[in-house]
Every structure is written in structure tokens, then in C-alpha cells.
Scaffold this motif. Structure first.
Motif, mmCIF file in Angstrom:
data_model
loop_
_atom_site.group_PDB
_atom_site.id
_atom_site.type_symbol
_atom_site.label_atom_id
_atom_site.label_comp_id
_atom_site.label_asym_id
_atom_site.label_seq_id
_atom_site.Cartn_x
_atom_site.Cartn_y
_atom_site.Cartn_z
ATOM 1 N N ASN A 1 0.836 -1.215 0.000
ATOM 2 C CA ASN A 1 0.000 0.000 0.000
ATOM 3 C C ASN A 1 0.863 1.254 0.000
ATOM 4 O O ASN A 1 0.548 2.235 -0.691
ATOM 5 C CB ASN A 1 -0.937 0.002 1.208
ATOM 6 N N ASP A 2 1.946 1.259 0.771
ATOM 7 C CA ASP A 2 2.844 2.409 0.787
ATOM 8 C C ASP A 2 3.472 2.628 -0.581
ATOM 9 O O ASP A 2 3.552 3.767 -1.066
ATOM 10 C CB ASP A 2 3.944 2.210 1.842
ATOM 11 N N ARG A 3 3.911 1.538 -1.221
ATOM 12 C CA ARG A 3 4.492 1.664 -2.557
ATOM 13 C C ARG A 3 3.478 2.191 -3.556
ATOM 14 O O ARG A 3 3.783 3.017 -4.410
ATOM 15 C CB ARG A 3 5.032 0.309 -3.029
ATOM 16 N N TRP A 4 2.233 1.733 -3.452
ATOM 17 C CA TRP A 4 1.182 2.180 -4.350
ATOM 18 C C TRP A 4 0.908 3.674 -4.148
ATOM 19 O O TRP A 4 0.779 4.440 -5.090
ATOM 20 C CB TRP A 4 -0.088 1.377 -4.120
ATOM 21 N N ASP A 5 0.851 4.096 -2.870
ATOM 22 C CA ASP A 5 0.603 5.505 -2.580
ATOM 23 C C ASP A 5 1.734 6.382 -3.125
ATOM 24 O O ASP A 5 1.496 7.459 -3.677
ATOM 25 C CB ASP A 5 0.438 5.717 -1.074
ATOM 26 N N LYS A 6 2.984 5.917 -2.976
ATOM 27 C CA LYS A 6 4.114 6.680 -3.501
ATOM 28 C C LYS A 6 4.025 6.783 -5.020
ATOM 29 O O LYS A 6 4.267 7.841 -5.603
ATOM 30 C CB LYS A 6 5.433 6.011 -3.112
ATOM 31 N N GLN B 1 1.339 6.619 -6.897
ATOM 32 C CA GLN B 1 0.234 7.498 -7.288
ATOM 33 C C GLN B 1 0.577 8.954 -7.021
ATOM 34 O O GLN B 1 0.110 9.839 -7.719
ATOM 35 C CB GLN B 1 -1.039 7.104 -6.526
ATOM 36 N N GLY B 2 1.394 9.210 -5.985
ATOM 37 C CA GLY B 2 1.799 10.577 -5.682
ATOM 38 C C GLY B 2 2.755 11.155 -6.715
ATOM 39 O O GLY B 2 2.807 12.350 -6.914
ATOM 40 N N ASP B 3 3.509 10.263 -7.368
ATOM 41 C CA ASP B 3 4.460 10.710 -8.401
ATOM 42 C C ASP B 3 3.758 11.193 -9.641
ATOM 43 O O ASP B 3 4.278 12.002 -10.387
ATOM 44 C CB ASP B 3 5.438 9.599 -8.765
ATOM 45 N N HIS B 4 2.568 10.691 -9.921
ATOM 46 C CA HIS B 4 1.870 11.026 -11.173
ATOM 47 C C HIS B 4 0.943 12.135 -10.948
ATOM 48 O O HIS B 4 0.350 12.820 -10.719
ATOM 49 C CB HIS B 4 1.095 9.827 -11.712
#
Length: 128
Positions: free
Chosen positions: A118-123, A125-128
Motif C-alpha cells: 500500500n505504501d508503494r502504491w501511494d508513492k 500514485q503521488g508521483d503522477h
């Protein structure tokens, strides 16, 4: 092909986290839990074969009603074969325990596989 021990552990952890984090989703979807029993599969197979025979008989005799009836019996047989069995009390207790568990029971320093994902997914999504 059976799962390796590591894959099985990851799958179990993901399942526990699903029950823990998405209790509402599990309660709505979880009403249909259970797997078909061998008895229901055998009975459904017999009913499906009888329905197929009636369908073929309807085609041979050129009687549409017999064919439609045979198709209906085949459909009922398939539904009986795939219908889930009743959940055992052990399964209910296991699932109930997962659904009622909260994330607050874990020590603060420990993160699970799903938390890291989940943390990797949030990171990402935050990059885009």
C-alpha cells in the motif's frame, strides 16, 4: 500446480489483511463463502447429464418443448454442482476472528506485506 510455502504464506497474509482492513467488503461478499461439496458436484453432474439427454432427445424428435425442458434441467444441474456447501463452524470462527481483528493489535514497528505494498502504491500514485 501447488503453491510454494512462501506463496502460501503471502496468500494467507493477504487474506488476513483483507479480512482485517475491508470488513465491510468481506461481510457483503462473504455471504457466499463455502466450496461445493463432492455430493453436490456428483448430483449436479447427474442432473446435467439427464438434461443433456433430454435436450438431444428433443432435437432428435423435433420437439422444441422437450429440448427447452432439457436445457432447463441442464442449467439446474450446473447450478446444483457449483452451489457452495455450508460453512463449517471452524471456518466461521476463523473468518469471524479475522473480521473483528483490528490493525491496532500489531506492534508499531512491524509492517506487513500488504502495508508495504500500500505504501508503494501511494508513492507511485503521488508521483503522477
Amino acid at each position: 500446480m501447488p503453491l510454494s510455502e512462501q506463496e502460501q504464506r503471502l496468500l494467507d497474509e493477504m487474506e488476513r489483511n483483507l479480512y482485517r482492513n475491508d470488513a465491510d467488503f468481506v461481510s457483503t461478499v462473504g455471504d457466499r463463502r463455502g466450496r461445493p461439496t463432492y455430493r453436490s458436484i456428483a448430483l449436479g453432474s447427474v442432473i446435467t447429464i439427464v438434461g443433456a439427454a433430454a435436450l438431444v432427445l428433443g432435437v432428435v424428435l423435433q420437439q422444441p418443448l422437450v429440448g427447452i425442458f432439457g436445457f432447463g434441467v441442464m442449467l439446474a444441474g450446473v447450478l446444483v454442482a457449483i452451489s457452495p456447501g455450508k460453512a463449517t463452524t471452524q471456518e466461521s470462527n476463523d473468518r469471524g476472528g479475522f473480521a473483528s481483528a483490528s490493525t491496532g493489535n500489531r506492534p508499531k514497528g512491524s509492517t506487513t506485506f500488504m502495508d508495504r505494498m500500500n505504501d508503494r502504491w501511494d508513492k507511485r500514485q503521488g508521483d503522477h
